[in-house]
Design an enzyme around this catalytic site. Structure first.
Site, PDB file in Angstrom:
ATOM      1  CG  ASN A 150      -1.713   1.226   1.440  1.00 36.36           C
ATOM      2  OD1 ASN A 150      -1.795   2.059   0.543  1.00 36.36           O
ATOM      3  ND2 ASN A 150      -2.327   1.358   2.610  1.00 36.36           N
TER       4      ASN A 150
ATOM      5  CE  LYS B 165      -0.166   3.236   4.868  1.00 39.63           C
ATOM      6  NZ  LYS B 165      -0.199   3.375   6.297  1.00 39.63           N
TER       7      LYS B 165
ATOM      8  CG  HIS C 153      -5.845   1.724   5.184  1.00 42.79           C
ATOM      9  ND1 HIS C 153      -5.461   2.691   6.085  1.00 42.79           N
ATOM     10  CD2 HIS C 153      -4.796   0.882   5.055  1.00 42.79           C
ATOM     11  CE1 HIS C 153      -4.219   2.436   6.479  1.00 42.79           C
ATOM     12  NE2 HIS C 153      -3.795   1.349   5.869  1.00 42.79           N
TER      13      HIS C 153
ATOM     14  CD  GLU D 259      -3.168   5.406   6.801  1.00 43.31           C
ATOM     15  OE1 GLU D 259      -3.112   5.477   5.564  1.00 43.31           O
ATOM     16  OE2 GLU D 259      -2.268   4.874   7.489  1.00 43.31           O
TER      17      GLU D 259
ATOM     18  CD  GLU E 105      -3.514  -2.770   7.314  1.00 43.21           C
ATOM     19  OE1 GLU E 105      -2.356  -2.950   6.944  1.00 43.21           O
ATOM     20  OE2 GLU E 105      -4.168  -1.755   7.023  1.00 43.21           O
TER      21      GLU E 105
ATOM     22  N   GLY F  94       2.312   1.974  10.931  1.00 44.72           N
ATOM     23  CA  GLY F  94       3.253   3.085  10.800  1.00 44.72           C
ATOM     24  C   GLY F  94       3.924   3.480  12.100  1.00 44.72           C
TER      25      GLY F  94
ATOM     26  CB  SER G 214       5.087  -2.065  11.983  1.00 41.13           C
ATOM     27  OG  SER G 214       4.656  -0.741  12.283  1.00 41.13           O
TER      28      SER G 214
END
Ligand code: PGA
Length: 274
Positions: free
Chosen positions: A18, A20, A110, A112, A182, A188, A228
């Site tokens: 991904n 992003k 996701h 985010e 996730e 991250g 991560s």
């Protein structure tokens, strides 16, 4: 050579990158080409392990053209889609446009998108259905935040997201589903859930898919872990029986690192592959 493929599993491992909101179309072309070189140097076997990249929208057509023109053993997907097929939805992208671009996958929900864009489970379910309408496989992202993990309700929380996301899918559609677990606290941050945490949740998701659909759907749907993931922790995660791949953010922007993840070796302590 990859050695973590479980020979008794009908599921082909999926290593997903991904990108992003990184990599314009010029940078994306460079990254894709060096990734293809890295995979070939590492003897990546596309028959055994599928590698997918999820570039930003404006980079997608460049990436797809390179994959097609150079005959690369890679596939691509979108990072998001509209729940609608066409019309007055300024700024949105239809699943049919992604399909026309040759996308095999699309990320849905996701964390985010859930947090920054306030995407609800209902909207995400509509997006999952829109993807299926155009034969794109949704990669439904689920997972808990830190507070929920600390409260010990992470399994319940994640399964609630799963159930809402797959509501209304038919038994014909569901086996193609990909679910990415996730944990938000691991995205991250450098914090990685342990392989056993990934396995615990993926096993719970698979058991839930049996209840929601049937054992065949549960046996065929692919479950990924994300958060991560790096070359030095990928093999242990991928070695877990219910983990069928990884969704990689930061490390997918480094072609050598991502190629190493795609070709991760099974740890020495594990049983040899058949
Ligand atoms: P990360 O991101 O690998 O940088 O933690 C994973 C993701 O957001 O999909």
């Amino acid at each position: 050579m990859t050695t973590y493929t479980n020979s008794s599993s009908p599921r082909k491992p999926l290593i997903a990158g991904n990108w992003k909101m990184n990599m314009d179309h010029v940078q994306g072309a460079d990254l894709l080409q060096s990734l293809a070189e890295g995979l070939s140097e590492a003897n990546h076997d596309p028959q055994r392990v599928e590698v997918a990249v999820f570039p930003p929208l404006t980079t997608l057509s460049t990436v797809q053209a390179l994959i097609q023109d150079d005959g690369l053993d890679l596939v691509c997907g979108g990072q998001d889609l509209s729940p609608y097929d066409s019309g007055a939805y300024t700024g949105d992208t239809s699943a049919q446009f992604l399909a026309k671009l040759g996308c095999r996958y699309v990320l849905v929900g996701h964390s985010e998108r859930r947090t920054i864009h306030n995407e609800t489970d209902d909207v995400l379910n509509a997006k999952v259905r829109a993807a299926y309408r155009h034969s794109i496989v949704p990669v439904l992202c689920v997972g808990e935040g830190l507070e929920i993990r600390q409260a010990g309700t992470h399994v319940e929380h994640t399964l609630t997201q799963l159930r809402a996301g797959v509501e209304g899918l038919t038994e014909e559609q569901a086996p193609r589903l990909v679910v990415a677990y996730e944990p938000v606290w691991a995205i991250g941050t450098g914090e990685v859930a342990g392989p056993q945490d990934a396995q615990e949740m993926c096993a719970a998701i698979r058991a839930d898919l049996t209840e929601l659909f049937d054992a065949d759907v549960a046996a065929r749907a692919r479950l990924l872990y994300g958060g991560s993931v790096k070359a030095n922790n990928a093999a242990a995660i991928l070695n877990e029986p219910d983990v069928d791949g990884v969704l990689v953010g930061g490390a997918s922007l480094d072609s050598a690192e991502f190629a190493r993840i795609a070709c991760a070796e099974k740890p020495q302590t594990a049983a040899p592959a058949l």
